[in-house]
Design a protein around this motif. Structure first.
Motif, short mmCIF file in Angstrom:
data_model
loop_
_atom_site.label_atom_id
_atom_site.label_comp_id
_atom_site.label_asym_id
_atom_site.label_seq_id
_atom_site.Cartn_x
_atom_site.Cartn_y
_atom_site.Cartn_z
N ILE A 1 -1.13 -16.56 -32.04
CA ILE A 1 -0.10 -17.45 -31.47
C ILE A 1 0.64 -18.18 -32.59
CG2 ILE A 1 0.24 -19.56 -30.09
CD1 ILE A 1 -0.27 -17.20 -28.34
N ARG A 2 -0.12 -18.74 -33.54
CA ARG A 2 0.49 -19.47 -34.65
C ARG A 2 1.41 -18.55 -35.45
NH1 ARG A 2 -2.02 -21.02 -40.30
NH2 ARG A 2 -1.65 -18.82 -40.40
N LEU B 1 4.61 -17.93 -33.42
CA LEU B 1 5.51 -19.08 -33.35
C LEU B 1 6.12 -19.44 -34.70
CD1 LEU B 1 3.52 -21.33 -30.88
CD2 LEU B 1 5.49 -19.85 -30.38
N SER B 2 5.40 -19.25 -35.78
CA SER B 2 5.91 -19.66 -37.09
C SER B 2 6.70 -18.57 -37.80
CB SER B 2 4.76 -20.12 -37.98
OG SER B 2 3.94 -19.02 -38.30
N ARG C 1 9.60 -12.19 -36.48
CA ARG C 1 8.75 -11.60 -35.44
C ARG C 1 8.29 -10.18 -35.75
NH1 ARG C 1 8.86 -16.27 -34.01
NH2 ARG C 1 9.96 -17.09 -32.23
#
Length: 181
Positions: free
Chosen positions: A143-144, A147-148, A152
């Motif tokens: 997830i991290r 999101l960061s 992508r």
């Protein structure tokens, strides 16, 4: 340990491998030694290899736990190799049945993670353990990363998800399935 051309290659509970110089290229002696060792109570299997001069003895470690019982394995050796001094062989007992055997790397790693898992279980009151926290941690890393990441890149965060899912199912098998070692 070497005595009269006999070397203890390794000795762990239930298994001893010897190298015997005079056994090399002597199938008659190898066969005789194998027959004598197999006749000993508690010995499960004996493999002799006259090509290499090697003898593998698999025995019931529980039945041969005492040094005296273990030394019965040396009796056929002393009969076939008269120069063998049995006073030197109690080291077999200490190396195979001692109170503090040297752990293998796998045993050390398993012991470390078992201890860590026990501490986590105690700290959380039995609510969580490594079987839950490891996949959850990998999931959160995914997830991290998702999101960061500005770009992508699918393999980067996607791999964490699949690894977390695979780890979870590996550590939580269905009833009746074997857990991996």
């Amino acid at each position: 340990m070497t005595r009269e051309g006999i070397t203890v290659v390794h000795a762990i509970p239930g298994r001893i491998r010897l190298k015997i110089a005079s056994l090399r290229d002597n199938s008659t002696l190898a066969s005789e030694l194998q027959h004598r060792l197999v006749a000993i109570q508690g010995v499960k299997q004996v493999e002799t290899n006259p090509r290499t001069g090697s003898v593998l003895i698999l025995y019931d470690a529980a039945a041969m736990a005492s040094p005296e019982a273990l030394l019965t394995l040396a009796a056929p050796l002393s009969q076939l190799f008269p120069g063998l001094d049995l006073k030197d062989l109690p080291a077999w007992a200490s190396s195979t049945n001692g109170a503090h055997p040297t752990p293998s790397l796998a045993q050390s790693v398993a012991g470390f993670f078992g201890s860590l898992n026990q501490k986590i279980d105690t700290a959380t009151g039995g609510v969580a353990d490594l079987k839950i926290l490891l996949p959850l941690g990998l999931f959160l890393f995914g997830i991290r990363s998702l999101l960061s990441s500005e770009k992508r890149a699918i393999p980067t965060w996607y791999d964490f998800f699949w690894f977390a899912l695979g780890t979870y199912f590996m550590m939580h098998p269905k009833p009746g399935e074997k857990t991996p070692p």
